[in-house]
Each structure stands twice: as structure tokens, then as C-alpha cells.
Design an enzyme around this catalytic site. Sequence first.
Site, mmCIF file in Angstrom:
data_model
loop_
_atom_site.group_PDB
_atom_site.id
_atom_site.type_symbol
_atom_site.label_atom_id
_atom_site.label_comp_id
_atom_site.label_asym_id
_atom_site.label_seq_id
_atom_site.Cartn_x
_atom_site.Cartn_y
_atom_site.Cartn_z
ATOM 1 N N HIS A 6 0.806 -1.237 0.000
ATOM 2 C CA HIS A 6 0.000 0.000 0.000
ATOM 3 C C HIS A 6 0.831 1.276 0.000
ATOM 4 O O HIS A 6 0.307 2.347 0.281
ATOM 5 C CB HIS A 6 -0.980 0.045 1.174
ATOM 6 C CG HIS A 6 -2.044 -0.986 1.110
ATOM 7 N ND1 HIS A 6 -2.992 -1.012 0.108
ATOM 8 C CD2 HIS A 6 -2.302 -2.048 1.911
ATOM 9 C CE1 HIS A 6 -3.801 -2.039 0.310
ATOM 10 N NE2 HIS A 6 -3.395 -2.678 1.382
ATOM 11 N N SER A 10 -4.233 -7.092 -1.390
ATOM 12 C CA SER A 10 -5.022 -6.167 -0.595
ATOM 13 C C SER A 10 -5.473 -5.014 -1.473
ATOM 14 O O SER A 10 -4.723 -4.557 -2.328
ATOM 15 C CB SER A 10 -4.170 -5.635 0.558
ATOM 16 O OG SER A 10 -4.874 -4.681 1.315
ATOM 17 N N GLU A 45 -6.231 1.009 -5.749
ATOM 18 C CA GLU A 45 -5.033 0.211 -5.990
ATOM 19 C C GLU A 45 -5.211 -1.193 -5.444
ATOM 20 O O GLU A 45 -6.063 -1.441 -4.606
ATOM 21 C CB GLU A 45 -3.794 0.877 -5.373
ATOM 22 C CG GLU A 45 -3.917 1.241 -3.902
ATOM 23 C CD GLU A 45 -3.389 0.194 -2.930
ATOM 24 O OE1 GLU A 45 -2.813 -0.824 -3.352
ATOM 25 O OE2 GLU A 45 -3.572 0.388 -1.719
#
Length: 184
Positions: free
Chosen positions: A69, A117, A142
Site C-alpha cells: 500500500h 489487498s 489500488e
Amino acid sequence: MSFVETGLERKFCQTDSQVRMSDDVTVEGYASLFGITDQGGDRVERGAYGRSLAELAKKGRPVRMLWQHDPAQPIGVWDEVREDEHGLYVKGRLLPDVAKGREAAALIQAGAIDGLSIGYRTKRAQKTAEGGRLLHDLELWEVSLVTFPMLPEARVGAKADTPEAETLRQLAAAFRDACQSEAG
């Protein structure tokens, strides 16, 4: 029914055998699964990504592939992002000319990393009787390769009330709050 809008969020999903790597650079799997309650109490409804994927396609903007992330660490490109009957399917390429891309490839091949994720903003959700949310409409930003999964099925014996799960929730909340304060 009550609907809520919140800031940027992340969902961790380890997909076990679903994440595959071939040609040392191609990665594919499910970044989100429909109808399964995660450790945070949320459940993504089928079709929740449809509007967002259509808008991204219309604008010619890709869903980003990041490492853990971190927006400063893109590691590849997603060539295919789509909903199917199971969830949000992704297929893309790690970039071997990017150091973190090479590291990610090595970690996946060794079995050290197998989680996906999503980073998203909730556009519409309904609170559930259990205290979680049913996510109806998500703005996808994303999909990251990550270390820790969020879905209970992704970890043997993981339960929402374990000390490890609570620590992960606290870390995720701190990261989310830091991102929101930087954006605001």
C-alpha cells in the site's frame, strides 16, 4: 437502512493457491472475494466495483499495483482487473527493472508473500446487525501485494478476537488515519 461514507480504506486478502506467478513476472489472483466477512466485519457485495472499474476505463486510468500500500513503491502494472462470480480478479506483471518488483517476485516464488489487498474509498455501505458493513459501492484505487491477509479463510485458525488480529486492526487504523491526515 443506514449508509455511510468514509475515507480511504484497505482490505487484506490472502488468496492461498489463488495467487499464481508465472514467467517470473506475471501475478494473478483474487484481490477481494464476494460474500465473505473479513476480520473487520465487512462483506463486499457482488457488483461493488462495477461503477469504479467503468469510470477508470472511461478515463483510461489504471488500477495501481503497489507494494504494501505504499504509493511511493509501485512494483508493476495490472493488465486485467475485473469482477467475476467470485470477486475482484487481477492479473498483472511485476516490473523486473524496479528493485521492489524483483524483491516481490523473489518473495512470491519463495512463498513468503501471497497476499493481495485493495486500497479503496467506500462510496456506499450498509451497517449489518453484527456490527460490520455490507459494502455496496467501492471506488477502487489500488491493489497491493502484502504480507498480512484480512479474510478469516486466508489464515489457518485466525479469528477476529485474537490478539494478533487486534494488533493488525490497530496497525491498519493507524496507517489509515495517517493517510487521511496527510490528504486533509
